[in-house]
Motif scaffolding. Structure first.
Motif, PDB file in Angstrom:
ATOM      1  N   VAL A  50      -3.935   8.496   8.382  1.00 34.25           N
ATOM      2  CA  VAL A  50      -5.158   8.998   9.025  1.00 34.25           C
ATOM      3  C   VAL A  50      -6.156   9.597   8.041  1.00 34.25           C
ATOM      4  O   VAL A  50      -7.296   9.868   8.394  1.00 34.25           O
ATOM      5  CB  VAL A  50      -4.828  10.021  10.144  1.00 34.25           C
ATOM      6  CG1 VAL A  50      -3.930   9.387  11.193  1.00 34.25           C
ATOM      7  CG2 VAL A  50      -4.211  11.296   9.600  1.00 34.25           C
ATOM      8  N   TRP A  51      -5.745   9.827   6.800  1.00 29.00           N
ATOM      9  CA  TRP A  51      -6.606  10.459   5.799  1.00 29.00           C
ATOM     10  C   TRP A  51      -7.680   9.484   5.345  1.00 29.00           C
ATOM     11  O   TRP A  51      -7.407   8.334   5.006  1.00 29.00           O
ATOM     12  CB  TRP A  51      -5.776  10.893   4.597  1.00 29.00           C
ATOM     13  CG  TRP A  51      -6.579  11.529   3.509  1.00 29.00           C
ATOM     14  CD1 TRP A  51      -6.966  10.968   2.331  1.00 29.00           C
ATOM     15  CD2 TRP A  51      -7.089  12.866   3.493  1.00 29.00           C
ATOM     16  NE1 TRP A  51      -7.690  11.868   1.593  1.00 29.00           N
ATOM     17  CE2 TRP A  51      -7.785  13.038   2.281  1.00 29.00           C
ATOM     18  CE3 TRP A  51      -7.050  13.923   4.395  1.00 29.00           C
ATOM     19  CZ2 TRP A  51      -8.411  14.233   1.943  1.00 29.00           C
ATOM     20  CZ3 TRP A  51      -7.671  15.111   4.050  1.00 29.00           C
ATOM     21  CH2 TRP A  51      -8.341  15.256   2.830  1.00 29.00           C
ATOM     22  N   ASP A  61      -5.635  14.447  18.776  1.00 34.39           N
ATOM     23  CA  ASP A  61      -5.008  14.242  17.467  1.00 34.39           C
ATOM     24  C   ASP A  61      -5.784  14.982  16.378  1.00 34.39           C
ATOM     25  O   ASP A  61      -5.191  15.595  15.489  1.00 34.39           O
ATOM     26  CB  ASP A  61      -4.933  12.753  17.120  1.00 34.39           C
ATOM     27  CG  ASP A  61      -3.940  11.999  17.976  1.00 34.39           C
ATOM     28  OD1 ASP A  61      -2.860  12.543  18.270  1.00 34.39           O
ATOM     29  OD2 ASP A  61      -4.244  10.854  18.350  1.00 34.39           O
ATOM     30  N   LYS A 109       0.690  14.606   4.118  1.00 36.57           N
ATOM     31  CA  LYS A 109       1.190  14.189   5.435  1.00 36.57           C
ATOM     32  C   LYS A 109       0.159  13.311   6.149  1.00 36.57           C
ATOM     33  O   LYS A 109       0.518  12.324   6.794  1.00 36.57           O
ATOM     34  CB  LYS A 109       1.538  15.407   6.282  1.00 36.57           C
ATOM     35  CG  LYS A 109       2.801  16.098   5.813  1.00 36.57           C
ATOM     36  CD  LYS A 109       3.121  17.321   6.659  1.00 36.57           C
ATOM     37  CE  LYS A 109       4.392  17.986   6.130  1.00 36.57           C
ATOM     38  NZ  LYS A 109       4.731  19.193   6.881  1.00 36.57           N
ATOM     39  N   ALA A 110      -1.119  13.664   6.036  1.00 34.93           N
ATOM     40  CA  ALA A 110      -2.176  12.854   6.642  1.00 34.93           C
ATOM     41  C   ALA A 110      -2.243  11.480   5.975  1.00 34.93           C
ATOM     42  O   ALA A 110      -2.441  10.462   6.654  1.00 34.93           O
ATOM     43  CB  ALA A 110      -3.519  13.575   6.563  1.00 34.93           C
ATOM     44  N   GLN A 111      -2.076  11.432   4.652  1.00 36.71           N
ATOM     45  CA  GLN A 111      -2.055  10.156   3.937  1.00 36.71           C
ATOM     46  C   GLN A 111      -0.865   9.314   4.401  1.00 36.71           C
ATOM     47  O   GLN A 111      -1.007   8.124   4.676  1.00 36.71           O
ATOM     48  CB  GLN A 111      -1.995  10.380   2.426  1.00 36.71           C
ATOM     49  CG  GLN A 111      -3.280  10.930   1.857  1.00 36.71           C
ATOM     50  CD  GLN A 111      -3.149  11.371   0.406  1.00 36.71           C
ATOM     51  OE1 GLN A 111      -2.089  11.844  -0.026  1.00 36.71           O
ATOM     52  NE2 GLN A 111      -4.232  11.223  -0.347  1.00 36.71           N
ATOM     53  N   SER A 116     -12.372  17.780   5.485  1.00 39.46           N
ATOM     54  CA  SER A 116     -11.489  16.618   5.532  1.00 39.46           C
ATOM     55  C   SER A 116     -12.077  15.652   6.540  1.00 39.46           C
ATOM     56  O   SER A 116     -12.623  16.068   7.562  1.00 39.46           O
ATOM     57  CB  SER A 116     -10.087  17.010   6.003  1.00 39.46           C
ATOM     58  OG  SER A 116      -9.532  17.985   5.164  1.00 39.46           O
ATOM     59  N   TRP A 144      -4.427  17.968  13.797  1.00 43.28           N
ATOM     60  CA  TRP A 144      -4.563  17.985  12.337  1.00 43.28           C
ATOM     61  C   TRP A 144      -5.345  19.219  11.885  1.00 43.28           C
ATOM     62  O   TRP A 144      -5.009  19.846  10.881  1.00 43.28           O
ATOM     63  CB  TRP A 144      -5.214  16.701  11.820  1.00 43.28           C
ATOM     64  CG  TRP A 144      -4.228  15.570  11.781  1.00 43.28           C
ATOM     65  CD1 TRP A 144      -4.140  14.530  12.649  1.00 43.28           C
ATOM     66  CD2 TRP A 144      -3.158  15.409  10.847  1.00 43.28           C
ATOM     67  NE1 TRP A 144      -3.087  13.721  12.302  1.00 43.28           N
ATOM     68  CE2 TRP A 144      -2.468  14.231  11.197  1.00 43.28           C
ATOM     69  CE3 TRP A 144      -2.723  16.127   9.733  1.00 43.28           C
ATOM     70  CZ2 TRP A 144      -1.371  13.762  10.485  1.00 43.28           C
ATOM     71  CZ3 TRP A 144      -1.622  15.664   9.016  1.00 43.28           C
ATOM     72  CH2 TRP A 144      -0.959  14.501   9.401  1.00 43.28           C
ATOM     73  N   VAL A 153      -0.490  19.185   3.575  1.00 46.18           N
ATOM     74  CA  VAL A 153      -1.078  18.624   4.801  1.00 46.18           C
ATOM     75  C   VAL A 153      -1.819  17.326   4.480  1.00 46.18           C
ATOM     76  O   VAL A 153      -1.715  16.350   5.222  1.00 46.18           O
ATOM     77  CB  VAL A 153      -2.003  19.642   5.510  1.00 46.18           C
ATOM     78  CG1 VAL A 153      -2.678  19.004   6.725  1.00 46.18           C
ATOM     79  CG2 VAL A 153      -1.230  20.881   5.920  1.00 46.18           C
ATOM     80  N   ILE A 156     -10.781  12.501   8.813  1.00 45.12           N
ATOM     81  CA  ILE A 156      -9.597  11.781   9.259  1.00 45.12           C
ATOM     82  C   ILE A 156     -10.007  10.735  10.281  1.00 45.12           C
ATOM     83  O   ILE A 156     -11.071  10.828  10.893  1.00 45.12           O
ATOM     84  CB  ILE A 156      -8.538  12.739   9.856  1.00 45.12           C
ATOM     85  CG1 ILE A 156      -9.106  13.518  11.048  1.00 45.12           C
ATOM     86  CG2 ILE A 156      -8.010  13.689   8.780  1.00 45.12           C
ATOM     87  CD1 ILE A 156      -8.064  14.309  11.826  1.00 45.12           C
ATOM     88  N   VAL A 195      -8.409   9.072  13.567  1.00 43.22           N
ATOM     89  CA  VAL A 195      -7.303   9.226  14.514  1.00 43.22           C
ATOM     90  C   VAL A 195      -7.672   8.635  15.875  1.00 43.22           C
ATOM     91  O   VAL A 195      -8.853   8.443  16.169  1.00 43.22           O
ATOM     92  CB  VAL A 195      -6.902  10.717  14.669  1.00 43.22           C
ATOM     93  CG1 VAL A 195      -6.301  11.249  13.372  1.00 43.22           C
ATOM     94  CG2 VAL A 195      -8.081  11.582  15.087  1.00 43.22           C
ATOM     95  N   LYS A 234      -3.112  22.124  11.619  1.00 43.28           N
ATOM     96  CA  LYS A 234      -2.294  22.081  10.399  1.00 43.28           C
ATOM     97  C   LYS A 234      -3.103  22.578   9.197  1.00 43.28           C
ATOM     98  O   LYS A 234      -2.592  23.335   8.365  1.00 43.28           O
ATOM     99  CB  LYS A 234      -1.776  20.662  10.155  1.00 43.28           C
ATOM    100  CG  LYS A 234      -0.802  20.203  11.218  1.00 43.28           C
ATOM    101  CD  LYS A 234      -0.434  18.747  11.035  1.00 43.28           C
ATOM    102  CE  LYS A 234       0.435  18.275  12.193  1.00 43.28           C
ATOM    103  NZ  LYS A 234       0.821  16.878  12.085  1.00 43.28           N
TER     104      LYS A 234
END
Length: 112
Positions: free
Chosen positions: A39-40, A85, A33-35, A76, A89, A30, A78, A80, A92
């Motif tokens: 958005v990470w 959104d 995928k965020a990277q 985390s 995340w 995950v 993020i 977004v 996920k």
């Protein structure tokens, strides 16, 4: 874009310890995928320990503290376009980590 904190409490991950490598890989996927989605910002798990509290006069107190209801287990951050959104995340991460996630908007500070 708005930054959000996605987090879970220490102890929320209640799966058997032998499943930790599988859960770690799922959560790392995950993150990847965020990277890839751009958005990470930052995140990680926290050591299982009570916090040290530093008072305004610099005095340090070591936990555990009876008034502490929960200890953060991981987080985390993020960046977004919308709360929706951020919630997607968080879903996920919840599936990957096998525990509920809390979502909080981080207040912007234009001076920093």
């Amino acid at each position: 874009m708005t930054r959000y904190l996605i987090s879970f409490d220490d102890g929320a991950m209640t799966f058997p310890e032998e499943e930790l490598p599988e859960v770690a890989e799922a959560s790392h996927e995950v993150v990847r995928k965020a990277q890839d989605a751009g958005v990470w910002v930052f995140g990680g798990g926290l050591e299982r320990q009570q916090a040290s509290v530093v008072a305004t006069d610099g005095t340090v107190s070591e936990g555990p503290f009876p008034e502490t209801k929960a200890v953060l287990g991981g987080f985390s951050i993020i960046d977004v376009p919308s709360r929706e959104d951020a919630l997607e995340w968080a879903a996920k991460f919840a599936a990957a980590c096998r525990c509920a996630q809390e979502v909080r908007e981080i207040m912007p500070d234009p001076t920093v």
